[in-house]
Design a protein around this motif. Structure first.
Motif, PDB file in Angstrom:
ATOM      1  N   GLU A   6     107.335  11.203  15.378  1.00 46.83           N
ATOM      2  CA  GLU A   6     106.715  11.360  16.699  1.00 46.83           C
ATOM      3  C   GLU A   6     106.585   9.987  17.317  1.00 46.83           C
ATOM      4  O   GLU A   6     106.217   9.027  16.645  1.00 46.83           O
ATOM      5  CB  GLU A   6     105.342  11.998  16.549  1.00 46.83           C
ATOM      6  CG  GLU A   6     105.446  13.464  16.279  1.00 46.83           C
ATOM      7  CD  GLU A   6     104.138  14.189  16.520  1.00 46.83           C
ATOM      8  OE1 GLU A   6     103.116  13.515  16.728  1.00 46.83           O
ATOM      9  OE2 GLU A   6     104.163  15.425  16.492  1.00 46.83           O
ATOM     10  N   PHE A   7     106.885   9.889  18.579  1.00 51.07           N
ATOM     11  CA  PHE A   7     106.898   8.574  19.220  1.00 51.07           C
ATOM     12  C   PHE A   7     105.815   8.353  20.258  1.00 51.07           C
ATOM     13  O   PHE A   7     105.366   7.250  20.477  1.00 51.07           O
ATOM     14  CB  PHE A   7     108.233   8.369  19.951  1.00 51.07           C
ATOM     15  CG  PHE A   7     109.417   8.338  19.046  1.00 51.07           C
ATOM     16  CD1 PHE A   7     109.658   7.228  18.259  1.00 51.07           C
ATOM     17  CD2 PHE A   7     110.273   9.408  18.986  1.00 51.07           C
ATOM     18  CE1 PHE A   7     110.765   7.190  17.427  1.00 51.07           C
ATOM     19  CE2 PHE A   7     111.383   9.378  18.160  1.00 51.07           C
ATOM     20  CZ  PHE A   7     111.634   8.264  17.380  1.00 51.07           C
ATOM     21  N   MET A   8     105.477   9.439  20.973  1.00 51.10           N
ATOM     22  CA  MET A   8     104.761   9.233  22.213  1.00 51.10           C
ATOM     23  C   MET A   8     103.247   9.126  22.030  1.00 51.10           C
ATOM     24  O   MET A   8     102.657   9.843  21.246  1.00 51.10           O
ATOM     25  CB  MET A   8     105.051  10.380  23.201  1.00 51.10           C
ATOM     26  CG  MET A   8     106.528  10.661  23.420  1.00 51.10           C
ATOM     27  SD  MET A   8     107.488   9.198  23.848  1.00 51.10           S
ATOM     28  CE  MET A   8     106.788   8.804  25.426  1.00 51.10           C
ATOM     29  N   GLY A   9     102.666   8.235  22.824  1.00 53.58           N
ATOM     30  CA  GLY A   9     101.210   8.091  22.864  1.00 53.58           C
ATOM     31  C   GLY A   9     100.834   7.847  24.306  1.00 53.58           C
ATOM     32  O   GLY A   9     100.350   6.786  24.658  1.00 53.58           O
ATOM     33  N   GLY A  10     101.108   8.832  25.129  1.00 51.59           N
ATOM     34  CA  GLY A  10     100.974   8.641  26.581  1.00 51.59           C
ATOM     35  C   GLY A  10      99.560   8.348  27.040  1.00 51.59           C
ATOM     36  O   GLY A  10      98.585   8.697  26.370  1.00 51.59           O
ATOM     37  N   THR A  11      99.464   7.693  28.185  1.00 43.71           N
ATOM     38  CA  THR A  11      98.161   7.540  28.829  1.00 43.71           C
ATOM     39  C   THR A  11      98.252   8.142  30.220  1.00 43.71           C
ATOM     40  O   THR A  11      99.288   8.089  30.873  1.00 43.71           O
ATOM     41  CB  THR A  11      97.694   6.066  28.938  1.00 43.71           C
ATOM     42  OG1 THR A  11      98.509   5.381  29.901  1.00 43.71           O
ATOM     43  CG2 THR A  11      97.735   5.349  27.602  1.00 43.71           C
TER      44      THR A  11
END
Ligand SMILES: Cc1cc2nc3c(=O)[nH]c(=O)nc-3n(C[C@H](O)[C@H](O)[C@H](O)COP(=O)(O)OP(=O)(O)OC[C@H]3O[C@@H](n4cnc5c(N)ncnc54)[C@H](O)[C@@H]3O)c2cc1C
Length: 528
Positions: free
Chosen positions: A235-240
């Motif tokens: 998993e890559f995403m760590g959106g804000t």
């Protein structure tokens, strides 16, 4: 049973700015490309940004010098290849006694920004004393003001149109570009990508494509796209989440854009003259829900109103002054620790190796740097193809609306039946392509306009349906004719436009009603 569509060199998942840029670059190199977008082109994060084509002054604080350099370089290129869409903007940074970033730091930042903008054609920064700044912007709070800095960056008023022109250019170069086509599966055999399945939402049918290289440009949906591979992929995403409010002109409103430190938490935010209104934002809050569900919260709206009123005290903005508010999720790499603002804005082009060879995922990527990201992604993809790819052409090749722009601009502005307001609006939206539905010798009568002010042509509706792949009334109003970002969200013209669209697209009465109801529900999502 899914029906077979064909074989391609590259499939691009996602028609935001990055997917559109990748499809254009690859198609122009002579590759067989298919791009699949689950909704409409440019309806994801790309629509919900601050719409600046900027170096990112703030990134200097985090030592991201290469990113600032790349962004400034791309800013210059985008102004050349899309002058009708990307314009320069003057920005002021007021410095107060209480500011966390004092005069010395701001001056250093400005010098670095100028040095990194090698070859730029816009003016250098200048430092202003308190009186100079107040003389230029009398509505600015002078309480504790010690001076300010003034510099130039660029703005893309309609980012949706930048996406669309990349899509149109990709199509012109031979790409198969499809909106309303969500990818629902990726076939992997013996660890290697073989093809993908998507749904054609217009016909309701499932389709299949044979392809060995897939570029996942799903923005904040990248991990969700990976989940369709049905393998244990990282998993890559760590959106804000970032929200904006849009208000009309207010008492003491500035002439230029402002980049201001919020009093409550020291975060910088923008107050930007945009589309005859003011775009104010943004916030920066970790978010792990579905990016499609994100909304500006009451707390964020309150924060933006309060902080704007602090800088422009006569404004006294309240919720009732808001025309609409929007929010988006930055597709950033996962970082569980540290402040949101410190998460890198650099993009990562990740090549999946063991479980899905042939799959490439794009993590991050600013609007500003999409062209360079696309060039890098296609370079990487091309290496693993049997087909021979040509050279990248997007560094200098004009986008469709920029071709013959100066000549067509002059022709449209001197058209006897079009006011300057109308010609300017058409040029800012369609560039020189406006002459495709408003050619030089044409005659326009009152009934050819949709509005009383005679700035919107009825001919635009059929044009965007037949030439620009608009499918729904929302596409027409919000992402083609750009009326959805007017103070009334285009409501006053929606009925007339819907009728013209119904005739052009053969909608039944029931379909016309459904389209209008869908538009209304969509508009309501943005009300504060
Ligand atoms: C608040 C905020 C402010 C910003 N301000 C700026 C700024 O001023 N300047 C700047 O340069 N950058 C800015 N950015 C960053 C910039 O907007 C984004 O990084 C950029 O738009 C990302 O584009 P994208 O194409 O990767 O993603 P998106 O635009 O989200 O596109 C991804 C697309 O993939 C589609 N998709 C998802 N799943 C599937 C599937 N299964 N099948 C088919 N399609 C699928 C989605 O529908 C979507 O359209 C800002 C971002 C935010 C949130």
């Amino acid at each position: 049973m899914s029906s077979f569509v064909g074989e391609y060199d590259i499939a691009v998942i996602g028609g935001g700015i990055n997917g559109a840029g990748i499809a254009r670059d690859a198609a122009l190199r002579g590759l067989r490309v298919i791009l699949l977008e689950k909704n409409d082109f440019g309806s994801g994060t790309t629509s919900w940004s601050s719409r600046l084509i900027h170096g990112g002054l703030r990134y200097l604080e985090y030592g991201e010098i290469p990113l600032v350099f790349e962004s400034l370089h791309e800013r210059r290129r985008l102004r050349q290849v899309a002058p009708h869409l990307v314009d320069r903007i003057r920005i002021n940074i007021p410095i107060y006694r209480s500011s966390r970033r004092g005069k010395f730091i701001i001056t250093l930042g400005m010098i670095a920004y100028d040095l990194l903008s090698i070859g730029k054609k816009i003016p250098r920064h200048r430092m202003l004393d308190c009186d100079e700044l107040i003389a230029e912007e009398p509505g600015l709070s002078s309480d504790g003001l010690v001076g300010g800095a003034q510099y130039y960056d660029a703005q893309v008023t309609f980012a949706e149109r930048l996406v669309l022109e990349n899509i149109l250019s990709a199509r012109e170069a031979g790409a198969d570009v499809r909106n309303y086509s969500p990818v629902i599966g990726i076939s992997v055999r013996e660890g290697v990508v073989r093809g993908l399945q998507f749904e054609d939402r217009v016909s309701g049918r499932e389709r299949e494509v044979k392809v060995a290289t897939i570029i996942n440009a799903g923005g904040p949906w990248v991990d969700r796209v990976l989940a369709t591979v049905n393998r244990e992929l990282p998993e890559f995403m760590g959106g804000t989440k970032g929200s904006h409010i849009v208000v009309g002109s207010f008492s003491g409103a500035p002439k230029a854009a402002f980049y201001v430190e919020a009093r409550s938490d020291g975060r910088p935010f923008f107050v930007i003259p945009w589309n005859h209104q003011y775009l104010i934002g943004t916030t920066d809050i970790r978010y792990d829900g579905d990016p499609g569900d994100v909304r500006a919260s009451a707390e964020e709206i309150d924060y933006l109103l309060k902080e704007t009123n602090n800088v422009f005290p006569q404004a006294r903005l309240s919720v009732t002054d808001i025309h609409f508010a929007y929010a988006g999720v930055r597709p950033l790499p996962k970082r569980d620790k540290g402040p949101e603002s410190a998460i890198t804005r650099k993009h990562i082009i990740y090549r999946h190796k063991h479980r899905a060879r042939g799959l490439i995922s794009i993590i991050g990527g600013k609007l500003t740097t999409y062209r360079n990201l696309a060039e890098q992604a296609v370079d990487i993809a091309a290496k693993r193809l049997d087909a021979k790819a040509g050279k990248c052409q997007t560094r200098t090749l004009l986008l469709p609306g920029a071709q013959d722009f100066a000549a067509e601009k002059a022709a449209l502005k001197s058209h006897p039946d079009l006011s300057i307001e109308c010609a300017t609006r058409l040029l800012e939206i369609y560039g020189s392509r406006a002459t495709l539905f408003a050619p030089g010798g044409s005659v326009f009568r009152t009934e050819d306009f949709v509005d009383n002010e005679k700035t919107v042509l009825a001919a635009e509706v059929a044009f965007v349906l037949h030439q620009e792949m608009a499918v729904s009334l929302i596409d027409i109003i919000h992402r083609r004719m750009m009326l959805g970002f007017r103070p009334d969200q285009g409501r006053s013209l929606a009925g007339r436009i819907a009728e013209i669209a119904a005739a052009a697209a053969n909608w039944s009465d029931a379909e016309l009603k459904r389209q209008l109801a869908e538009l209304q529900a969509y508009n309501e999502k943005f009300l504060a």
